[in-house]
Design an enzyme around this catalytic site. Structure first.
Site, PDB file in Angstrom:
ATOM      1  N   GLY A  48       3.742 -18.583  -5.810  1.00 50.62           N
ATOM      2  CA  GLY A  48       4.039 -18.221  -4.416  1.00 50.62           C
ATOM      3  C   GLY A  48       5.468 -17.707  -4.295  1.00 50.62           C
ATOM      4  O   GLY A  48       5.716 -16.633  -3.723  1.00 50.62           O
ATOM      5  N   HIS A  49       6.404 -18.469  -4.858  1.00 46.94           N
ATOM      6  CA  HIS A  49       7.803 -18.027  -4.847  1.00 46.94           C
ATOM      7  C   HIS A  49       7.952 -16.702  -5.611  1.00 46.94           C
ATOM      8  O   HIS A  49       8.661 -15.797  -5.173  1.00 46.94           O
ATOM      9  CB  HIS A  49       8.694 -19.065  -5.530  1.00 46.94           C
ATOM     10  CG  HIS A  49       8.711 -20.415  -4.882  1.00 46.94           C
ATOM     11  ND1 HIS A  49       8.154 -21.521  -5.472  1.00 46.94           N
ATOM     12  CD2 HIS A  49       9.224 -20.853  -3.703  1.00 46.94           C
ATOM     13  CE1 HIS A  49       8.318 -22.575  -4.696  1.00 46.94           C
ATOM     14  NE2 HIS A  49       8.962 -22.197  -3.609  1.00 46.94           N
ATOM     15  N   GLY A 159       7.495 -16.692   2.963  1.00 47.98           N
ATOM     16  CA  GLY A 159       6.050 -16.747   2.765  1.00 47.98           C
ATOM     17  C   GLY A 159       5.315 -17.163   4.032  1.00 47.98           C
ATOM     18  O   GLY A 159       5.747 -18.069   4.749  1.00 47.98           O
TER      19      GLY A 159
HETATM   20  P1  AMP Z   1      10.123 -23.585  -0.454  1.00 40.83           P
HETATM   21  O1  AMP Z   1      10.700 -23.613  -1.821  1.00 40.83           O
HETATM   22  O2  AMP Z   1       8.917 -24.454  -0.267  1.00 40.83           O
HETATM   23  O3  AMP Z   1      11.168 -23.783   0.633  1.00 40.83           O
HETATM   24  O4  AMP Z   1       9.592 -22.120  -0.240  1.00 40.83           O
HETATM   25  C1  AMP Z   1      10.433 -21.011  -0.411  1.00 40.83           C
HETATM   26  C2  AMP Z   1       9.731 -19.782   0.098  1.00 40.83           C
HETATM   27  O5  AMP Z   1       8.524 -19.585  -0.633  1.00 40.83           O
HETATM   28  C3  AMP Z   1       9.333 -19.897   1.580  1.00 40.83           C
HETATM   29  O6  AMP Z   1       9.548 -18.654   2.220  1.00 40.83           O
HETATM   30  C4  AMP Z   1       7.879 -20.238   1.489  1.00 40.83           C
HETATM   31  O7  AMP Z   1       7.135 -19.843   2.628  1.00 40.83           O
HETATM   32  C5  AMP Z   1       7.459 -19.438   0.278  1.00 40.83           C
HETATM   33  N1  AMP Z   1       6.222 -19.969  -0.277  1.00 40.83           N
HETATM   34  C6  AMP Z   1       5.938 -21.264  -0.589  1.00 40.83           C
HETATM   35  N2  AMP Z   1       4.656 -21.378  -1.011  1.00 40.83           N
HETATM   36  C7  AMP Z   1       4.121 -20.139  -0.943  1.00 40.83           C
HETATM   37  C8  AMP Z   1       2.826 -19.605  -1.225  1.00 40.83           C
HETATM   38  N3  AMP Z   1       1.831 -20.361  -1.669  1.00 40.83           N
HETATM   39  N4  AMP Z   1       2.631 -18.275  -1.041  1.00 40.83           N
HETATM   40  C9  AMP Z   1       3.633 -17.477  -0.592  1.00 40.83           C
HETATM   41  N5  AMP Z   1       4.877 -17.933  -0.304  1.00 40.83           N
HETATM   42  C10 AMP Z   1       5.118 -19.236  -0.484  1.00 40.83           C
END
Ligand code: AMP
Length: 291
Positions: A48-49, A159
């Protein structure tokens, strides 16, 4: 490797921990010209990241990633201490993506002694996560604005997985005239539909199975609306039923909301976003789908 030098695949990014070095690296990249993309994360990186990094790579000349587990967005009974921290593996993944700069500060660099200024988030932060995680978006808005100041890129990537967060950041950028374009990228899922999340690492194999009920419930809601259901309460009941049938007992919300304001919808008359937050065992997961 220095920021601003276009990198070959598998070149290690420049890793910076302190703010003066970050400002120097960023200033140098700016002088070279070209567009800079920024991907803020809390690490424990997954596909995702990486999809955000790839979008930034496709659009921009230089890509910077931040890795910071932001304590101010966690509640007192939340998982700040357990949150996975996998910096070495994260850097390895980013090296494969042609990322030039990684900013990975420690807590003291971002919140030095005496830090006491917080951003009041916009009203779109009030429902849903705002109710169940009081103070969460205050912490998110504060850290994201700090990162936008420290890494003044052209485009920042987020995301859709964190739908409400995207709306909060968009509104903040608009309200405060932040010179940053915000791009929202689609949710990346496992082949069976589970939305990728750093918190999926907490799930035992039986919980991993149970977690699939979130996307099943969202799809059931989507299907009900596509089949003509206009009463949001009916759609919400169907989503809840899927969750409870899977044995999920603690549902924070399974709701139909306006995709812009996130206001609760009662009669469905246009596009909506379906939002779920629920606990699978001790792990709180969120997911969403648009109609
Ligand atoms: P986090 O590390 O959870 O703060 O996420 C960092 C970025 O990655 C944020 O913009 C999230 O929305 C994005 N993100 C997390 N999981 C996913 C996913 N499964 N698909 C797309 N983007 C994601």
């Amino acid at each position: 490797m220095t920021f601003g030098t276009k990198v070959e695949a598998r070149t290690a990014p420049e890793v910076i921990n302190d703010i003066p070095a970050l400002r120097r690296a960023f200033g140098a990249a700016r002088q070279q010209g070209g567009r800079i993309g920024l991907v803020p994360t809390m690490g424990a990186l997954h596909e995702g990241h990486l999809s955000l990094v790839r979008a930034a790579r496709a659009d921009c000349d230089h890509v910077a990633v931040t890795i910071f587990v932001n304590p101010t967005q966690f509640g007192p009974r939340e998982d700040l201490n357990q949150y996975p921290r996998t910096l070495v593996a994260d850097l390895e993944l980013l090296a494969g993506e042609g990322v030039e700069l990684v900013f990975a500060p420690d807590v003291g660099a971002m919140y030095p002694d005496g830090f006491s200024t917080y951003l009041e988030p916009p009203s779109v932060a009030a429902p849903w996560e705002g109710v169940h995680r009081p103070g969460h978006f205050r912490g998110v808005a504060t850290i994201v604005l700090k990162l936008f100041h420290l890494l003044p890129a052209d485009i920042a990537y987020f995301g859709q997985k964190d739908y409400q967060q995207c709306q909060v950041i968009r509104q903040m950028v608009s309200d405060l005239d932040v010179p940053m374009e915000v791009r929202v990228c689609p949710t990346i899922r496992e082949p069976d539909g589970l939305a990728l999340s750093s918190r999926n690492r907490y799930l035992r194999s039986d919980e991993r199975e149970q977690a699939l009920a979130l996307v099943r419930a969202l799809r059931a809601g989507q299907h009900a609306i596509a089949s003509g259901e206009r009463q949001a309460a009916q759609v919400e009941r169907q989503m809840q039923d899927v969750l409870t049938e899977a044995g999920i007992q603690r549902i924070d919300y399974a709701a139909v909301a306006d995709p812009d304001t996130l206001a609760h919808v009662t009669t469905i008359a246009g596009p909506v976003v379906l939002l779920i937050a629920a606990f699978v065992g001790q792990t709180r997961l969120i997911d969403n789908l648009m109609t």
